[in-house]
Write a protein that holds these residues in place. Structure first.
Motif, PDB file in Angstrom:
ATOM      1  N   UNK A  91       8.535   0.111  11.407  1.00 28.38           N
ATOM      2  CA  UNK A  91       9.590   0.863  12.113  1.00 28.38           C
ATOM      3  C   UNK A  91      10.969   0.676  11.485  1.00 28.38           C
ATOM      4  N   UNK A  92      11.198  -0.445  10.835  1.00 27.71           N
ATOM      5  CA  UNK A  92      12.509  -0.680  10.215  1.00 27.71           C
ATOM      6  C   UNK A  92      12.500  -0.371   8.713  1.00 27.71           C
ATOM      7  N   UNK A  93      11.405   0.217   8.213  1.00 27.82           N
ATOM      8  CA  UNK A  93      11.412   0.770   6.855  1.00 27.82           C
ATOM      9  C   UNK A  93      10.861  -0.111   5.754  1.00 27.82           C
ATOM     10  N   UNK A  94      10.212  -1.228   6.102  1.00 29.93           N
ATOM     11  CA  UNK A  94       9.589  -2.053   5.064  1.00 29.93           C
ATOM     12  C   UNK A  94       8.252  -1.448   4.624  1.00 29.93           C
ATOM     13  N   UNK A  95       7.937  -1.640   3.345  1.00 26.92           N
ATOM     14  CA  UNK A  95       6.657  -1.169   2.804  1.00 26.92           C
ATOM     15  C   UNK A  95       5.655  -2.324   2.717  1.00 26.92           C
ATOM     16  N   UNK A  96       4.420  -2.050   3.129  1.00 28.23           N
ATOM     17  CA  UNK A  96       3.298  -2.978   2.949  1.00 28.23           C
ATOM     18  C   UNK A  96       2.145  -2.211   2.303  1.00 28.23           C
ATOM     19  N   UNK A  97       1.184  -2.942   1.688  1.00 32.31           N
ATOM     20  CA  UNK A  97       0.097  -2.238   0.990  1.00 32.31           C
ATOM     21  C   UNK A  97      -0.731  -1.333   1.901  1.00 32.31           C
ATOM     22  N   UNK A  98      -0.915  -1.736   3.154  1.00 33.52           N
ATOM     23  CA  UNK A  98      -1.556  -0.853   4.124  1.00 33.52           C
ATOM     24  C   UNK A  98      -1.254  -1.386   5.515  1.00 33.52           C
ATOM     25  N   UNK A  99      -1.676  -0.626   6.526  1.00 27.68           N
ATOM     26  CA  UNK A  99      -1.368  -0.977   7.916  1.00 27.68           C
ATOM     27  C   UNK A  99      -1.878  -2.366   8.298  1.00 27.68           C
ATOM     28  N   UNK A 100      -2.982  -2.796   7.658  1.00 24.68           N
ATOM     29  CA  UNK A 100      -3.562  -4.082   8.062  1.00 24.68           C
ATOM     30  C   UNK A 100      -2.792  -5.285   7.497  1.00 24.68           C
ATOM     31  N   UNK A 101      -1.941  -5.065   6.506  1.00 24.19           N
ATOM     32  CA  UNK A 101      -1.148  -6.167   5.958  1.00 24.19           C
ATOM     33  C   UNK A 101       0.219  -6.302   6.642  1.00 24.19           C
ATOM     34  N   UNK A 102       0.566  -5.313   7.455  1.00 28.04           N
ATOM     35  CA  UNK A 102       1.889  -5.352   8.098  1.00 28.04           C
ATOM     36  C   UNK A 102       2.017  -6.616   8.943  1.00 28.04           C
ATOM     37  N   UNK A 103       3.129  -7.294   8.778  1.00 30.83           N
ATOM     38  CA  UNK A 103       3.353  -8.537   9.523  1.00 30.83           C
ATOM     39  C   UNK A 103       3.125  -9.773   8.682  1.00 30.83           C
ATOM     40  N   UNK A 104       2.429  -9.621   7.543  1.00 31.81           N
ATOM     41  CA  UNK A 104       2.220 -10.750   6.639  1.00 31.81           C
ATOM     42  C   UNK A 104       3.246 -10.640   5.508  1.00 31.81           C
ATOM     43  N   UNK A 105       4.283 -11.469   5.596  1.00 34.71           N
ATOM     44  CA  UNK A 105       5.430 -11.345   4.680  1.00 34.71           C
ATOM     45  C   UNK A 105       5.052 -11.499   3.210  1.00 34.71           C
ATOM     46  N   UNK A 106       3.934 -12.182   2.952  1.00 36.19           N
ATOM     47  CA  UNK A 106       3.494 -12.343   1.556  1.00 36.19           C
ATOM     48  C   UNK A 106       3.202 -10.998   0.900  1.00 36.19           C
ATOM     49  N   UNK A 107       2.969  -9.992   1.740  1.00 41.22           N
ATOM     50  CA  UNK A 107       2.571  -8.683   1.212  1.00 41.22           C
ATOM     51  C   UNK A 107       3.685  -7.639   1.309  1.00 41.22           C
ATOM     52  N   UNK A 108       4.900  -8.099   1.563  1.00 42.04           N
ATOM     53  CA  UNK A 108       6.028  -7.169   1.615  1.00 42.04           C
ATOM     54  C   UNK A 108       6.285  -6.595   0.214  1.00 42.04           C
TER      55      UNK A 108
END
Lengths: 451, 46
Positions: free
Chosen positions: A354-371
Motif C-alpha cells: 500500500x505504501x509503494x514498496x516492491x516485493x518479488x511476489x505477494x507471498x514475500x510481502x512483509x519479509x524485509x529481506x526481499x524488499x
C-alpha cells in the motif's frame, strides 16, 4: 524421459521433453517400459509369457516409429536454451497491487495475517497506485498485455481507489499502445450490484474466495467475532457468476489437513451451480494444526482420483465443470521458454505494498529481506532480481528428473523459501500434489476424447 | 496405429523457434496465488 502410469483404466505414456501424450494398450505399455534398455529380441523373450509374438513385434515397430518422429524418448535439449533465455533483459509485465492491507474476515490460514502481512493496517492511495501503473508502463518494453491484480487483504475495502486506478490505466492504453488486464480477488463480503457491474465491464477475471461446504468454509473463514461468512457470500457469488455468463471467474478455495476429503468441497461448489472452480492445498508451516503433512498424501491422491472420475461422469451427463488444477492445454499450451523459466516472480511479476514498496511476489510481502525497491526509485536490489531470474528448473536438481517440470515450471519460489529457506529449494509436499494433479489432468484429456 | 493413440500433435521442441514472446498470462494472476501452474495456460502467439 518417459513417464508411464495407469489411472482410471487408462495406460498413459507421457514423453516429457516433447510433451506428447500417448494412450496405449497393455502390450505397448510394457514394450515402452523395456524399450530403451533392451534389444528387440530380449523384449520378445521377456514378454513372451504374456503376449503373442506377432503382437509384440507389431508394437515394437510402432514404438520405433514414434521415437523416429521425436514423439517418444525425446532428449532434453533445452538447458542451454533456457540458460540463454534467462540472461535476456527482462521487462515487468504484471503487478499484484496490495490495495488494502486490511480485511473484514479473519481467516485462520491467511498468509497475509488477516491482511496486515506482519505489518500495520494500510490502504493504497490513488497516488501510489498511479505511480505503480506508470512504473509498469515504463518498464514493460514492447509487451502489449499488462496485468494488474487488485489483491489484499480485501480489495473491496478500498474500492474507490480500485475504480480510479482502472480508469487511470484505461486512459493510458492508447497513448502507450498497451492493454491492461485487470483482475480482482475478493472474499465477497462487500460485493454488491455496483461492484459486480463494474467488474463485469472492466475485470478480465475475478477470483471469489470460498472453501466449499458450509462447515468447512465457516471454520476457516469467519468474521472477526467468529461468525461464519458462508451464508452471506454464497448468494452473492452465485448471482455474480451468473451475471458473468459463468465465465472469467473462479470460485477459489483452500483445503487443509482439516478437510482432506476436499473433493466433497469441490463437488459442493459444483452442486451450488458454479462452473469455474479452483480448490488448492493450504501452504502452512508444519506446526499449524491445519498444515498438510506427508502422511496426508495417500488420502489426497485418492481424493484427486475420485474427483477426476466424478468429473468425467458429470461431463457425460451434461453437468461438467472446470477444475483449475486439472486444466491442461495439450495443443495450444505455453512454449518451452514459458514452461521452464519459472513463474516470473521478482522479474516480470512484482507485488506492490500500500505504501509503494516492491516485493518479488505477494507471498514475500512483509519479509524485509526481499524488499526490491519502490514506486519512487524503481528496482534498487538488482542482485536479488538476478537471483529470481536464474531460478529455473535447471537450477533445481530435483526438477531435472521430474516429469512434471513442464507443467509447474519449477514450482513456487515462495513455497520453496518458506520450507527450505532457499528460493531454489523444493517444497516436496507441493511437488507430490502437483505430480498427482498433472497425472489426473492428462487422464481426463484421454477420457474426454472418448466422450 | 493399433497399439498407441497419441492425444496431441504439437511438439514442445518446435516452440523454441518462435517462443518466449512473454505476452501470455503470468501464472499467479490466474486463480492460484499459492502454487505455480503453467501447463494450463494458453499461448498468445499462435
Amino acid at each position: 524421459m518417459v513417464h508411464q502410469y495407469r489411472n482410471n483404466g487408462y495406460n498413459i505414456v507421457l514423453d516429457v521433453n516433447s510433451g506428447a501424450v500417448h494412450v496405449v494398450d497393455d502390450v505397448a505399455y510394457e514394450v515402452i517400459a523395456l524399450y530403451q534398455e533392451h534389444t528387440r529380441e530380449e523384449i520378445q523373450k521377456l514378454l513372451s509369457h504374456k503376449f503373442d509374438a506377432a503382437e509384440i513385434a507389431e508394437t515394437y515397430e510402432e514404438i520405433k516409429s514414434l521415437k523416429n518422429e521425436h514423439s517418444l524418448f525425446t532428449e532434453d535439449a533445452y538447458e542451454n536454451y533456457i540458460m540463454d533465455f534467462a540472461k535476456r533483459p527482462t521487462v515487468v509485465k504484471a503487478l499484484c497491487l496490495h490495495i488494502a492491507h486490511d480485511c473484514n474476515l479473519s481467516c485462520r490460514y491467511c498468509f497475509a495475517k488477516e491482511g496486515e502481512y506482519q505489518g500495520h493496517r494500510a490502504m493504497m492511495s490513488f497516488e501510489v497506485g498511479k505511480k505503480a501503473l506508470d512504473f509498469l508502463i515504463a518498464n514493460s518494453g514492447a509487451r502489449r498485455n499488462l496485468e494488474v491484480d487488485f489483491f489484499g487483504g480485501e480489495p473491496l475495502m478500498n474500492w474507490h481507489t480500485v475504480k480510479k486506478l482502472v480508469e487511470y490505466g484505461r486512459s493510458q492504453e492508447e497513448r502507450y499502445q498497451k492493454k491492461f488486464r485487470f483482475t480482482l480477488t475478493t472474499n465477497g463480503v462487500l460485493l454488491d450490484d455496483e461492484v459486480a457491474e463494474f467488474c463485469n465491464r472492466e475485470m478480465s477475471n475475478v477470483v471469489l474466495s470460498i472453501d466449499g461446504r458450509k462447515e468447512v468454509h465457516d471454520r476457516m473463514r469467519p468474521f472477526k467475532k467468529g461468525r461464519g461468512s458462508y451464508d452471506l457470500i454464497v448468494p452473492k457469488f452465485l448471482e455474480f457468476a451468473k451475471s458473468r455468463g459463468q465465465q472469467k471467474y473462479y470460485v477459489r478455495g483452500t483445503y487443509t489437513h482439516e478437510n482432506l476429503d476436499f473433493s466433497e468441497d469441490v463437488l459442493h461448489l459444483a452442486d451450488l451451480g458454479f462452473q469455474q472452480i479452483s480448490v488448492e492445498p493450504v501452504v502452512a508451516g508444519p506446526k499449524e494444526p491445519y498444515a498438510i503433512g506427508k502422511e496426508d498424501l495417500p488420502k489426497l491422491f485418492s481424493e484427486y482420483d475420485r474427483l477426476a472420475a466424478e468429473m468425467i461422469r458429470r461431463h457425460k451427463d451434461g453437468k461438467g465443470f472446470q477444475f483449475f488444477h486439472f486444466m491442461i492445454d495439450l495443443e495450444g499450451g505455453p512454449c518451452v521458454a514459458k514452461r521452464l523459466s519459472g513463474c516470473g516472480s521478482g522479474t516480470e511479476y512484482l507485488a506492490v505494498t500500500p505504501w509503494g514498496d516492491f516485493y518479488p511476489c505477494h507471498q514475500f510481502v512483509g519479509n524485509e529481506k526481499f524488499l526490491l525497491g519502490n514506486v519512487e526509485k524503481g528496482i534498487v536490489n538488482t542482485e536479488l532480481c538476478n537471483q529470481f531470474k536464474s531460478c529455473n528448473v535447471y537450477a533445481k536438481e530435483k526438477c531435472r528428473t521430474c516429469f512434471a517440470r513442464f507443467y509447474c515450471s519449477g514450482g513456487c519460489a515462495a513455497n520453496a523459501y518458506n520450507f527450505t529457506e532457499d528460493i531454489c529449494g523444493v517444497y516436496e509436499i507441493g511437488c507430490e500434489l502437483q505430480k498427482k494433479r498433472v497425472e489426473c489432468a492428462i487422464m481426463l484429456k484421454a477420457a474426454m476424447q472418448q466422450v | 496405429m493399433k497399439h498407441v493413440k497419441t492425444l496431441n500433435t504439437v511438439k514442445l521442441q518446435n516452440t523454441i523457434k518462435k517462443g518466449g514472446c512473454g505476452e501470455c498470462q503470468t501464472s499467479c494472476q490466474s486463480a492460484c496465488k499459492t502454487s505455480c501452474t503453467v501447463g494450463n495456460q494458453s499461448c498468445e502467439n499462435k
